[in-house]
Enzyme design. Structure first.
Site, PDB file in Angstrom:
ATOM      1  N   GLY A 117       1.568   4.656  13.493  1.00 37.12           N
ATOM      2  CA  GLY A 117       2.269   3.471  13.997  1.00 37.12           C
ATOM      3  C   GLY A 117       1.666   2.967  15.297  1.00 37.12           C
ATOM      4  O   GLY A 117       1.484   1.754  15.483  1.00 37.12           O
ATOM      5  N   GLY A 139       6.167   5.184   8.684  1.00 38.39           N
ATOM      6  CA  GLY A 139       5.350   6.396   8.630  1.00 38.39           C
ATOM      7  C   GLY A 139       5.349   7.102   9.956  1.00 38.39           C
ATOM      8  O   GLY A 139       6.300   6.999  10.737  1.00 38.39           O
ATOM      9  N   SER A 140       4.254   7.797  10.216  1.00 35.99           N
ATOM     10  CA  SER A 140       4.196   8.662  11.398  1.00 35.99           C
ATOM     11  C   SER A 140       3.999   7.846  12.672  1.00 35.99           C
ATOM     12  O   SER A 140       3.458   6.740  12.656  1.00 35.99           O
ATOM     13  CB  SER A 140       3.057   9.662  11.248  1.00 35.99           C
ATOM     14  OG  SER A 140       1.829   8.963  11.182  1.00 35.99           O
ATOM     15  N   CYS A 159      13.024  10.646   8.134  1.00 35.14           N
ATOM     16  CA  CYS A 159      12.725  10.266   9.522  1.00 35.14           C
ATOM     17  C   CYS A 159      13.972  10.397  10.401  1.00 35.14           C
ATOM     18  O   CYS A 159      13.864  10.662  11.586  1.00 35.14           O
ATOM     19  CB  CYS A 159      12.141   8.867   9.589  1.00 35.14           C
ATOM     20  SG  CYS A 159      13.099   7.672   8.664  1.00 35.14           S
ATOM     21  N   LYS A 185       0.870  -1.185   0.000  1.00 30.50           N
ATOM     22  CA  LYS A 185       0.000   0.000   0.000  1.00 30.50           C
ATOM     23  C   LYS A 185       0.902   1.229   0.000  1.00 30.50           C
ATOM     24  O   LYS A 185       1.431   1.626   1.030  1.00 30.50           O
ATOM     25  CB  LYS A 185      -0.876  -0.022   1.257  1.00 30.50           C
ATOM     26  CG  LYS A 185      -2.234   0.630   1.126  1.00 30.50           C
ATOM     27  CD  LYS A 185      -2.240   2.064   0.673  1.00 30.50           C
ATOM     28  CE  LYS A 185      -2.108   3.052   1.805  1.00 30.50           C
ATOM     29  NZ  LYS A 185      -1.934   4.443   1.350  1.00 30.50           N
ATOM     30  N   GLU A 211       8.621   1.452  11.564  1.00 30.84           N
ATOM     31  CA  GLU A 211       9.720   2.407  11.392  1.00 30.84           C
ATOM     32  C   GLU A 211       9.086   3.782  11.460  1.00 30.84           C
ATOM     33  O   GLU A 211       8.401   4.208  10.527  1.00 30.84           O
ATOM     34  CB  GLU A 211      10.396   2.213  10.031  1.00 30.84           C
ATOM     35  CG  GLU A 211      11.061   0.870   9.843  1.00 30.84           C
ATOM     36  CD  GLU A 211      12.341   0.719  10.640  1.00 30.84           C
ATOM     37  OE1 GLU A 211      12.866   1.727  11.164  1.00 30.84           O
ATOM     38  OE2 GLU A 211      12.822  -0.415  10.752  1.00 30.84           O
TER      39      GLU A 211
HETATM   40  P1  ADP Z   1       2.334  11.123   7.031  1.00 30.95           P
HETATM   41  O1  ADP Z   1       1.597  11.696   8.190  1.00 30.95           O
HETATM   42  O2  ADP Z   1       3.767  11.481   7.023  1.00 30.95           O
HETATM   43  O3  ADP Z   1       1.646  11.253   5.702  1.00 30.95           O
HETATM   44  P2  ADP Z   1       1.313   8.551   7.626  1.00 30.95           P
HETATM   45  O4  ADP Z   1       1.814   7.771   8.779  1.00 30.95           O
HETATM   46  O5  ADP Z   1      -0.026   9.183   7.710  1.00 30.95           O
HETATM   47  O6  ADP Z   1       2.437   9.571   7.283  1.00 30.95           O
HETATM   48  O7  ADP Z   1       1.315   7.661   6.293  1.00 30.95           O
HETATM   49  C1  ADP Z   1       2.219   6.621   6.030  1.00 30.95           C
HETATM   50  C2  ADP Z   1       1.467   5.503   5.333  1.00 30.95           C
HETATM   51  O8  ADP Z   1       0.459   5.024   6.224  1.00 30.95           O
HETATM   52  C3  ADP Z   1       0.728   5.918   4.064  1.00 30.95           C
HETATM   53  O9  ADP Z   1       0.788   4.864   3.122  1.00 30.95           O
HETATM   54  C4  ADP Z   1      -0.678   6.118   4.557  1.00 30.95           C
HETATM   55  O10 ADP Z   1      -1.647   5.960   3.540  1.00 30.95           O
HETATM   56  C5  ADP Z   1      -0.798   5.017   5.579  1.00 30.95           C
HETATM   57  N1  ADP Z   1      -1.853   5.221   6.571  1.00 30.95           N
HETATM   58  C6  ADP Z   1      -2.306   6.393   7.068  1.00 30.95           C
HETATM   59  N2  ADP Z   1      -3.328   6.183   7.915  1.00 30.95           N
HETATM   60  C7  ADP Z   1      -3.539   4.851   7.968  1.00 30.95           C
HETATM   61  C8  ADP Z   1      -4.470   3.995   8.658  1.00 30.95           C
HETATM   62  N3  ADP Z   1      -5.392   4.485   9.466  1.00 30.95           N
HETATM   63  N4  ADP Z   1      -4.366   2.661   8.461  1.00 30.95           N
HETATM   64  C9  ADP Z   1      -3.422   2.139   7.645  1.00 30.95           C
HETATM   65  N5  ADP Z   1      -2.552   2.889   6.956  1.00 30.95           N
HETATM   66  C10 ADP Z   1      -2.598   4.224   7.107  1.00 30.95           C
END
Ligand code: ADP
Length: 504
Positions: A256, A251-252, A307, A198, A273
């Site tokens: 996480g 991601g964030s 990061c 994804k 991560e």
């Molecule tokens: P940022 O805030 O830097 O955009 P995110 O952590 O939101 O980083 O996004 C990193 C990845 O996690 C992206 O592929 C995003 O689509 C996905 N993501 C965001 N929210 C969710 C969620 N609720 N469940 C699963 N994946 C998610």
């Protein structure tokens, strides 16, 4: 329409369509060996962050589509299509082919990456070269994963064997789109896992190209699937689907934490991560001609969307003025512009939302007690007026202000003076994060003492940010769980089984 046809642009010609960016084009995602729309027919646009212009229309997957992708990955895992019924050397051969195909398309892939996420083309070329190497590196590992035979006396044998963990949901971010995807996909495929990838909604293009490359390399239908869409719609169903064994996420921190909580229900295996607020420590004896550009690139490289960015710059008081001036000169010399312009050294941030977030942190600095030392200029080219640029920004700060505590994910440096080793180690560790640290000194003893004292997963001495695929990546504390890169990533995609044999 969930059309199970393969459009003309699925492989070769698809590259040309995207490459020329006649991109009113409606791209499709890759599920069970077919290029498909979302079942709902919904779509979203991906934009060029340098101009704000729409690049392409992308399927907006929901749980129906994730269901199909997981079913395909489950089927091909359970029937051995990729794992148990395939010789390791045959899996390796396909991954080596993926590496070759990536290398042959390096320039196109790099331009695609630049158009989607904004980074300078030279950086993107480097990313794609590493993607090719990543596939090669893990292709090599596919034939070298072995277990153990611990001694259990004369009347028995115990075999410890490694087996793929199963179906992996790989959720990746937008700052190094293809590299972060490869960092998970390559070890997952090498171990014999099947995959649902994804990509981030901001940057889906190179993940789709990775699917085209996988198809061309001979990965069987269903083994490698890409679902595009919004996190909460296309990512979240992977977390709760009982057919998914493992989630690996970059991601964030907030997402996480939610992933860890959600995956606890089925005790899915999880690798995270997450973010950082990494210290960059310049000691009094550092070679400033290297420390200043290294420190500057550590926070301004990739627009600060890293990061492990060295966002807290600790400088010994005796060289504080020199380093601050040097960083200011470095920042002033950066050229903001379209990442496709070879002169550009800093591109736009990935999205309007990210620009606004970073700008809000910059605005909060002075009110919070930090002193603005340098703020650069947006590019003046009218063609880039709609771009999401944030120029390099330097604050003189203390370790307690918000811009020194929270991850900004933009080109914003907090420069903080220190007097001695104890003080800088204490400040470095006074953060919820523990991803990385950079140390600049000519004193090897001091460097290693500091490296041992800093609670971070990755420590650079007289450098900042290199992350070769053969090494190791991962964070202490709230920067994550588990490790990636090198042989360490393999563990994330393997289960360990003991087979005990009574010889009597
Ligand atoms: P940022 O805030 O830097 O955009 P995110 O952590 O939101 O980083 O996004 C990193 C990845 O996690 C992206 O592929 C995003 O689509 C996905 N993501 C965001 N929210 C969710 C969620 N609720 N469940 C699963 N994946 C998610």
């Amino acid at each position: 329409m969930h059309a199970r046809r393969r459009p003309a642009f699925a492989t070769g010609p698809w590259a040309a369509v995207v490459y020329r960016f006649g991109m009113a084009d409606q791209l499709q995602m890759y599920i069970d060996g077919a290029w498909v729309d979302a079942r709902s027919g919904d779509r979203f646009d991906t934009t060029d962050p340098a101009t704000g212009a729409v690049l392409a229309s992308i399927p907006r997957a929901g749980s129906d589509d994730v269901e199909l992708a997981v079913a395909a990955a489950r089927r091909t895992f359970d029937d051995g299509t990729w794992g148990s019924a395939v010789a390791e050397r045959d899996r390796a051969a396909i991954l080596f082919r993926m590496a070759e195909l990536v290398r042959a398309q390096q320039r196109e892939l790099a331009e695609l990456e630049v158009r989607d996420c904004g980074k300078p083309i030279g950086d993107a070329m480097g990313d794609i070269a590493e993607v090719a190497f990543m596939f090669e590196y893990y292709a090599g590992w596919a034939t070298k994963i072995s277990g153990d035979i611990p001694p259990v006396g004369p009347d028995a044998m115990s075999l410890i064997v490694k087996e793929p963990v199963g179906v992996c949901g790989l959720i990746v971010p937008w700052n190094y789109p293809m590299l972060m995807a490869a960092q998970k996909v390559a070890p997952a495929l090498a171990t014999g896992c099947t995959v649902v990838l994804k990509p981030a909604e901001q940057t889906p293009l190179t993940a789709l190209r990775m699917a085209a490359i996988a198809e061309q390399a001979g990965i069987p239908a269903g083994v490698f699937n890409v679902v595009t869409g919004i996190g909460a719609e296309a990512g979240a169903p992977l977390l709760t689907h009982p057919g998914v064994d493992k989630i690996s996420f970059t991601g964030s921190k907030a997402v996480g934490q939610m992933i860890q909580r959600t995956c606890a229900d089925q005790l899915k295996r999880v690798t995270l991560e997450l973010g950082g607020k990494s210290p960059n420590i310049v000691f009094a004896d550092a070679a400033l001609d290297r420390a200043i550009p290294g420190t500057s690139l550590g926070i301004f490289g990739n627009q600060g969307e890293v990061c492990s960015a060295g966002s807290r710059v600790f400088v010994h008081r005796s060289v504080y003025d020199d380093v601050l001036q040097g960083m200011t000169d470095f920042a002033a010399g950066m050229k903001l512009g379209s990442g496709l312009d070879p002169e550009t050294t800093m591109g736009p941030l990935v999205s309007a939302q990210q620009r606004d977030r970073v700008q809000a942190y910059i605005d909060s600095g002075p009110a919070d007690g930090a002193t603005l030392a340098y703020a650069g200029q947006r590019p003046d080219d009218p063609a880039l007026a709609g771009g999401y640029f944030v120029p390099p920004t330097i604050f003189e700060a203390t370790n307690g202000v918000r811009i020194a505590r929270e991850e900004i994910f933009g080109p914003v440096a907090a420069v903080i003076p220190f007097s001695d080793l104890d003080e800088v180690v204490t400040m470095s560790n006074d953060t919820e994060y523990g991803l990385a640290a950079a140390i600049w000194t000519r004193d090897i003893g001091l460097a290693l003492r500091t490296a041992r004292a800093v609670r971070a997963g990755v420590v650079w001495i007289n450098d900042s940010q290199p992350a070769p695929s053969e090494t190791m990546w991962g964070g202490y504390k709230q920067s994550g769980i588990g490790r990636e890169l090198g042989p360490y990533a393999l563990d994330a995609y393997l289960e360990t089984k003991q087979i005990y044999i009574n010889l009597g």
